[in-house]
Design a protein around this motif. Structure first.
Motif, PDB file in Angstrom:
ATOM      1  N   GLN A 234       0.948  -0.995  -0.078  1.00  0.00           N
ATOM      2  CA  GLN A 234      -0.160   0.152   0.126  1.00  0.00           C
ATOM      3  C   GLN A 234       0.870   1.217  -0.125  1.00  0.00           C
ATOM      4  OE1 GLN A 234      -3.236   0.342   2.846  1.00  0.00           O
ATOM      5  NE2 GLN A 234      -3.716  -1.701   2.418  1.00  0.00           N
ATOM      6  N   VAL A 235       0.231   2.476  -0.537  1.00  0.00           N
ATOM      7  CA  VAL A 235       1.087   3.675  -0.718  1.00  0.00           C
ATOM      8  C   VAL A 235       0.123   4.622   0.288  1.00  0.00           C
ATOM      9  CG1 VAL A 235       1.755   5.532  -2.296  1.00  0.00           C
ATOM     10  CG2 VAL A 235       2.204   2.904  -2.797  1.00  0.00           C
TER      11      VAL A 235
ATOM     12  N   GLY B  19      -2.532   7.323  -1.714  1.00  0.00           N
ATOM     13  CA  GLY B  19      -3.566   6.391  -2.359  1.00  0.00           C
ATOM     14  C   GLY B  19      -4.303   5.704  -1.850  1.00  0.00           C
ATOM     15  N   ASP B  20      -3.809   4.874  -0.987  1.00  0.00           N
ATOM     16  CA  ASP B  20      -4.505   3.794  -0.335  1.00  0.00           C
ATOM     17  C   ASP B  20      -4.817   4.003   0.974  1.00  0.00           C
ATOM     18  OD1 ASP B  20      -4.022   1.656  -2.584  1.00  0.00           O
ATOM     19  OD2 ASP B  20      -1.893   1.538  -2.013  1.00  0.00           O
TER      20      ASP B  20
ATOM     21  N   CYS C 210       8.010   8.859  -7.402  1.00  0.00           N
ATOM     22  CA  CYS C 210       7.951   7.703  -7.974  1.00  0.00           C
ATOM     23  C   CYS C 210       7.244   6.635  -7.043  1.00  0.00           C
ATOM     24  CB  CYS C 210       9.315   7.146  -8.689  1.00  0.00           C
ATOM     25  SG  CYS C 210       9.832   8.467  -9.921  1.00  0.00           S
ATOM     26  N   TYR C 211       7.751   6.588  -5.851  1.00  0.00           N
ATOM     27  CA  TYR C 211       7.204   5.550  -4.885  1.00  0.00           C
ATOM     28  C   TYR C 211       5.644   5.683  -4.712  1.00  0.00           C
ATOM     29  CZ  TYR C 211       5.767   3.572  -0.545  1.00  0.00           C
ATOM     30  OH  TYR C 211       4.999   2.923   0.384  1.00  0.00           O
ATOM     31  N   LEU C 212       5.216   7.001  -4.736  1.00  0.00           N
ATOM     32  CA  LEU C 212       3.801   7.609  -4.548  1.00  0.00           C
ATOM     33  C   LEU C 212       3.391   7.512  -5.820  1.00  0.00           C
ATOM     34  CD1 LEU C 212       4.371  10.665  -2.242  1.00  0.00           C
ATOM     35  CD2 LEU C 212       3.967   8.293  -1.605  1.00  0.00           C
ATOM     36  N   ARG C 213       3.738   6.946  -6.687  1.00  0.00           N
ATOM     37  CA  ARG C 213       2.976   7.038  -8.178  1.00  0.00           C
ATOM     38  C   ARG C 213       2.530   8.123  -8.596  1.00  0.00           C
ATOM     39  NH1 ARG C 213      -1.239   2.332  -5.432  1.00  0.00           N
ATOM     40  NH2 ARG C 213       0.341   0.812  -4.893  1.00  0.00           N
ATOM     41  N   PHE C 214       3.149   9.221  -8.114  1.00  0.00           N
ATOM     42  CA  PHE C 214       2.932  10.548  -8.516  1.00  0.00           C
ATOM     43  C   PHE C 214       1.379  11.185  -8.415  1.00  0.00           C
ATOM     44  CE2 PHE C 214       6.688   9.861 -11.164  1.00  0.00           C
ATOM     45  CZ  PHE C 214       7.550  10.881 -10.899  1.00  0.00           C
ATOM     46  N   ASP C 215       0.956  10.500  -7.253  1.00  0.00           N
ATOM     47  CA  ASP C 215      -0.357  10.764  -6.683  1.00  0.00           C
ATOM     48  C   ASP C 215      -0.276  12.115  -5.850  1.00  0.00           C
ATOM     49  OD1 ASP C 215      -2.874  10.791  -6.028  1.00  0.00           O
ATOM     50  OD2 ASP C 215      -2.736   8.862  -5.059  1.00  0.00           O
TER      51      ASP C 215
END
Length: 531
Positions: A40-41, A44-45, A222-227
């Motif tokens: 999970q991030v 986002g999650d 990048c780890y955060l998926r660019f959220d």
């Protein structure tokens, strides 16, 4: 040697015990690190007012320990050593080996000591551990800025390596806890502008700072998926909530006040005894002292800590090691030339180090006794390393001691009766211990910490659809003791006021016990659900 000893103690102790005040805060670290281990991030999650750095640190420790709680001690040993070496290198590049070693030891003790900053050192706990990392990173920023000012005073061209280091440290602060970065950025900017460097050096420093910060930011994003949207939304929600509970005027401890005064007196003494041409450069040390004490107070009122200004120790070591302090200029009438430095270090560094050493030593001495405890969690795989202190009389509370263990065991049994091994759960409580303790997949949704008027409030909060995520079960905590647990009761009341209607609409009660009410989802959320 000292670094190895402190890190070795941290690994040996694992999780200090018995856990005292803020017992339940340990699940802030364990639950969120466990979420990260599962993939999970934050943002986002699940909603998080904190960046991912603390969760990634503790997730590393959990993976090293086979997901046992002792991984918290492993993480502190590993990353405490890395930060201590970083601090050592920053100081050693411009200062003596003695001051560099002092900074390294101070930093690793700051990270590894198993008690909340400002509390009794033998009242073991891991509440607000991220503040220890925040102060350590801020200390690295402070010392590099001081080294740059010293180099500018001496007319030495300062390379961009230090600026890149500070940019990275500020980036880490931003993704650890945003309030630290908000204080660090003006600190760095003011000292850079007032360092007396030429335009070319200032331009190179600016580029180095930006380069370090941007590089770190890109890696984390990048780890955060660019959220970016969810991250900024969580920060805005927390900022709105924090304004409700922030106390801009808070009393400080006597020792903290004395430390601030002696730092100013020491910095002011740098004005005397040298040619007037150097007074502008000495004035920068007054500015450094002012910024240090101001930053310490701003962080103090934004953190949930009782006392203690760890930045004072870093400032004391830096000031005591300056050429003006070690030369003929630093003399107080009637005292030896070393007295001012000894007083500064004795007041600002030694008390903090003694308290942290005392905590580590006491935890190590308590460790053999922890094998003979009577109260334990009904989760031997994960809960065996957690030993809870006993609270008596007026100190009895539902978040520590025997009563907390009883509540957790009641909840564990309740979930085992009515849900399967792959059913994760969301909790109406400040922290969620169940998915980690039962080795179940954590559902998406919820908060990293459910603190009303701190990370969410009536005016700003996630939608019900985002809050409940894909959770099939919800556990609502019951606090029934009169006159106790007012903060925790406030958290539950806030959650019920905001999300209670959605809970009753989409979930049904399965069973109610003395400590919990278990709800099971019966209806999915529609596209337009907002409450």
């Amino acid at each position: 040697m000292a670094l190895a000893a402190v890190c070795g103690l941290s690994v040996f102790i694992g999780v200090a015990g018995p856990l005292g005040s803020f017992t339940h805060d340990i699940f802030f670290l364990l639950d969120n690190a466990y979420r990260v281990v599962l993939g999970q991030v934050p943002g986002g999650d699940f909603s998080s007012a904190w960046g991912p750095i603390m969760y990634l640190i503790d997730a590393t420790g959990l993976m090293l320990s086979g997901l046992r709680p002792a991984g918290l001690g492993y993480a502190n040993a590993l990353f405490g050593a890395l930060l201590a070496i970083w601090a050592f290198l920053i100081v050693r590049s411009r200062g003596s080996s003695v001051s560099a070693c002092a900074v390294g030891i101070y930093t690793v003790l700051l990270i590894a000591a198993p008690f909340p900053i400002g509390n009794n050192p033998v009242d073991f706990g891991y509440a607000m551990l991220y503040n220890r990392y925040g102060y350590a990173l801020f200390g690295i920023v402070m010392m590099e800025c001081a080294a740059h000012a010293l180099a500018a005073r001496a007319g030495v061209r300062h390379g961009t390596g230090g600026a890149i280091s500070t940019g990275i440290a500020v980036g880490l602060l931003a993704f650890l806890k945003i309030s630290y970065a908000m204080v660090a950025i003006p600190f760095v900017a003011v000292l850079a502008i007032c360092a007396g460097a030429g335009a070319g050096d200032l331009r190179r420093r600016f580029l180095g700072l930006c380069g370090g910060f941007i590089t770190l930011t890109v890696i984390v994003m990048c780890y955060l998926r660019f959220d970016v949207i969810d991250m900024l939304r969580d920060l805005a929600t927390a900022a709105t909530a924090r304004r409700v509970s922030l106390e801009p005027l808070r009393p400080v401890g006597i020792l903290d006040l004395v430390q601030g005064v002696i730092i100013f007196i020491f910095a002011g003494s740098l004005f005397s005894g040298e040619p007037a041409v150097d007074r502008a450069s000495r004035f920068r040390w007054i500015l450094f002292a002012l910024l240090t004490v101001g930053a310490g107070y701003l962080l103090f009122i934004s953190n949930q800590q009782v006392e203690t200004f760890p930045l004072n120790g870093y400032a004391a070591i830096v000031l005591a090691a300056t050429p003006l302090a070690t030369g003929k200029a630093m003399k107080w009438p009637g005292f030896s030339s070393n007295f001012p430095r000894m007083l500064l270090v004795g007041l600002c560094v030694l008390p903090f180090c003694i308290r942290n050493v005392m905590s580590l030593a006491s935890a190590a001495l308590e460790w053999p006794k922890l094998q003979r405890v009577d109260v334990s969690l009904a989760s031997p795989e994960r809960g065996a390393d957690l030993v809870f202190g006993t609270a008596r009389g007026s100190m009895k509370t539902g978040i520590m001691g025997v009563e907390y263990v009883e509540a957790l065991n009641d909840g564990l049994a309740l979930l085992r009766r009515h849900s399967g091994p792959r059913d994760g759960v969301l909790t109406f409580d400040e922290f969620n211990p169940f998915n980690y303790l039962l080795d179940r997949p954590s559902p998406r949704g919820g908060f990293a910490a459910t603190a009303y008027n701190y990370v969410f409030c009536d005016a700003a909060h996630p939608t019900a659809e985002r809050f409940y995520g894909n959770a099939s079960y919800v556990m609502v905590r019951k606090y029934t003791r009169e006159g106790q647990d007012s903060v925790e009761k406030g958290n539950i009341l806030g959650l019920m006021r905001i999300y209670g209607s959605a809970l009753r609409s989409h979930f049904t009660v399965v069973e109610e016990t003395d400590h919990w009410v278990l709800w099971h989802r019966v209806e999915a959320f529609g596209e337009g659900t907002t409450r």
